[in-house]
Design an enzyme around this catalytic site. Structure first.
Site, PDB file in Angstrom:
ATOM      1  N   ARG A  90      -1.151  -3.719   7.553  1.00 15.49           N
ATOM      2  CA  ARG A  90      -0.006  -4.108   8.381  1.00 15.49           C
ATOM      3  C   ARG A  90      -0.487  -4.374   9.814  1.00 15.49           C
ATOM      4  O   ARG A  90      -0.523  -5.319  10.226  1.00 15.49           O
ATOM      5  CB  ARG A  90       0.968  -3.329   8.294  1.00 15.49           C
ATOM      6  CG  ARG A  90       2.057  -3.640   7.213  1.00 15.49           C
ATOM      7  CD  ARG A  90       2.711  -2.498   6.811  1.00 15.49           C
ATOM      8  NE  ARG A  90       2.376  -1.217   6.602  1.00 15.49           N
ATOM      9  CZ  ARG A  90       3.057   0.012   6.380  1.00 15.49           C
ATOM     10  NH1 ARG A  90       4.211  -0.019   6.295  1.00 15.49           N
ATOM     11  NH2 ARG A  90       2.029   1.181   5.919  1.00 15.49           N
ATOM     12  N   SER A 128       8.426   1.465   3.335  1.00 18.96           N
ATOM     13  CA  SER A 128       9.524   2.189   2.590  1.00 18.96           C
ATOM     14  C   SER A 128      10.184   3.107   3.440  1.00 18.96           C
ATOM     15  O   SER A 128      11.556   3.044   3.190  1.00 18.96           O
ATOM     16  CB  SER A 128       8.526   2.965   1.408  1.00 18.96           C
ATOM     17  OG  SER A 128       7.726   2.129   0.716  1.00 18.96           O
TER      18      SER A 128
HETATM   19  P1  ADP Z   1       0.906   5.265   0.555  1.00 13.24           P
HETATM   20  O1  ADP Z   1       1.588   6.559   0.462  1.00 13.24           O
HETATM   21  O2  ADP Z   1      -0.261   5.287  -0.211  1.00 13.24           O
HETATM   22  O3  ADP Z   1       0.599   4.725   2.084  1.00 13.24           O
HETATM   23  P2  ADP Z   1       2.677   3.124   0.426  1.00 13.24           P
HETATM   24  O4  ADP Z   1       3.701   2.954  -0.853  1.00 13.24           O
HETATM   25  O5  ADP Z   1       3.366   3.331   1.709  1.00 13.24           O
HETATM   26  O6  ADP Z   1       1.448   4.258  -0.093  1.00 13.24           O
HETATM   27  O7  ADP Z   1       1.588   1.756   0.636  1.00 13.24           O
HETATM   28  C1  ADP Z   1       0.822   1.180  -0.470  1.00 13.24           C
HETATM   29  C2  ADP Z   1      -0.217   0.402   0.175  1.00 13.24           C
HETATM   30  O8  ADP Z   1       0.489  -0.807   0.520  1.00 13.24           O
HETATM   31  C3  ADP Z   1      -0.910   0.748   1.450  1.00 13.24           C
HETATM   32  O9  ADP Z   1      -2.144   0.257   1.061  1.00 13.24           O
HETATM   33  C4  ADP Z   1      -0.198   0.257   2.660  1.00 13.24           C
HETATM   34  O10 ADP Z   1      -0.685   0.060   3.779  1.00 13.24           O
HETATM   35  C5  ADP Z   1       0.411  -1.187   1.904  1.00 13.24           C
HETATM   36  N1  ADP Z   1       1.789  -1.591   2.487  1.00 13.24           N
HETATM   37  C6  ADP Z   1       3.015  -0.991   2.753  1.00 13.24           C
HETATM   38  N2  ADP Z   1       3.884  -1.725   3.542  1.00 13.24           N
HETATM   39  C7  ADP Z   1       3.372  -3.106   3.329  1.00 13.24           C
HETATM   40  C8  ADP Z   1       3.738  -4.168   3.833  1.00 13.24           C
HETATM   41  N3  ADP Z   1       4.913  -4.264   4.421  1.00 13.24           N
HETATM   42  N4  ADP Z   1       2.800  -5.273   3.763  1.00 13.24           N
HETATM   43  C9  ADP Z   1       1.566  -5.045   3.181  1.00 13.24           C
HETATM   44  N5  ADP Z   1       1.306  -3.680   2.860  1.00 13.24           N
HETATM   45  C10 ADP Z   1       1.743  -2.740   2.694  1.00 13.24           C
END
Ligand code: ADP
Length: 158
Positions: A90, A128
């Site tokens: 992001r 999230s």
């Molecule tokens: P983690 O706990 O492994 O960071 P997340 O569920 O927060 O897991 O995120 C999983 C993946 O999705 C990560 O690569 C994160 O950077 C990406 N991600 C999270 N939110 C977004 C978003 N709004 N747009 C694009 N990628 C996202």
């Protein structure tokens, strides 16, 4: 066959995640979106809830499989014969953490490459944890999460 694993907590899955997933599904033969079971502690939703919400949210994308895993992502990717770990970026703030993670993974197994995709600007601020915060304070999250997540949270006791 090019297989990508898209790992994460997905607590819950957001429209930002779906955007990355759809792009991945266009490039790879198969994308396995995998919920890390290690993220169960202090989680908002259980892993089973997250998996079923992801399944409902991606049912129209043919070459996506939903799974969960325990332990190291790289070991899971090897077990699933994946060539690639897919991650979303992001902002610059994601970069340092993601770079370290991908370098650690490549030191553990050089055959599996990490590929980053940059999210669309409209999903840039969605995480999230922001969604949880808005939801817990009775804000409208309908624009930020897929419909199954919205419906599930509408009926969930706070
Ligand atoms: P983690 O706990 O492994 O960071 P997340 O569920 O927060 O897991 O995120 C999983 C993946 O999705 C990560 O690569 C994160 O950077 C990406 N991600 C999270 N939110 C977004 C978003 N709004 N747009 C694009 N990628 C996202």
């Amino acid at each position: 066959m090019k297989i990508a694993v898209y790992p994460g907590s997905f607590d819950p899955i957001t429209k930002g995640h779906i955007d990355i997933l759809k792009n991945g599904a266009e490039i790879f033969d198969k994308v396995i979106i995998a919920v890390a079971r290690n993220s169960e502690k202090n989680a908002f939703l259980t892993v089973d809830e997250r998996v079923s919400l992801i399944k409902a949210s991606v049912k129209d994308i043919e070459n996506v499989e939903v799974d969960s895993f325990e332990g190291l992502t790289i070991e899971y990717a090897k077990k699933r014969n994946a060539n690639v770990i897919l991650r979303g970026l992001r902002a610059v703030s994601d970069f340092e953490y993601e770079m370290q993670l991908s370098q650690a993974n490549s030191a553990l197994s050089s055959e599996i490459k990490t590929i980053f995709m940059i999210t669309k600007p409209k999903y840039n601020f969605i995480s999230s944890s922001t969604i949880k915060e808005i939801y817990l304070n009775n804000g409208d999250i309908s624009k930020f999460v897929p419909e199954p997540v919205y419906n599930f949270l509408k009926n969930k006791k706070k």
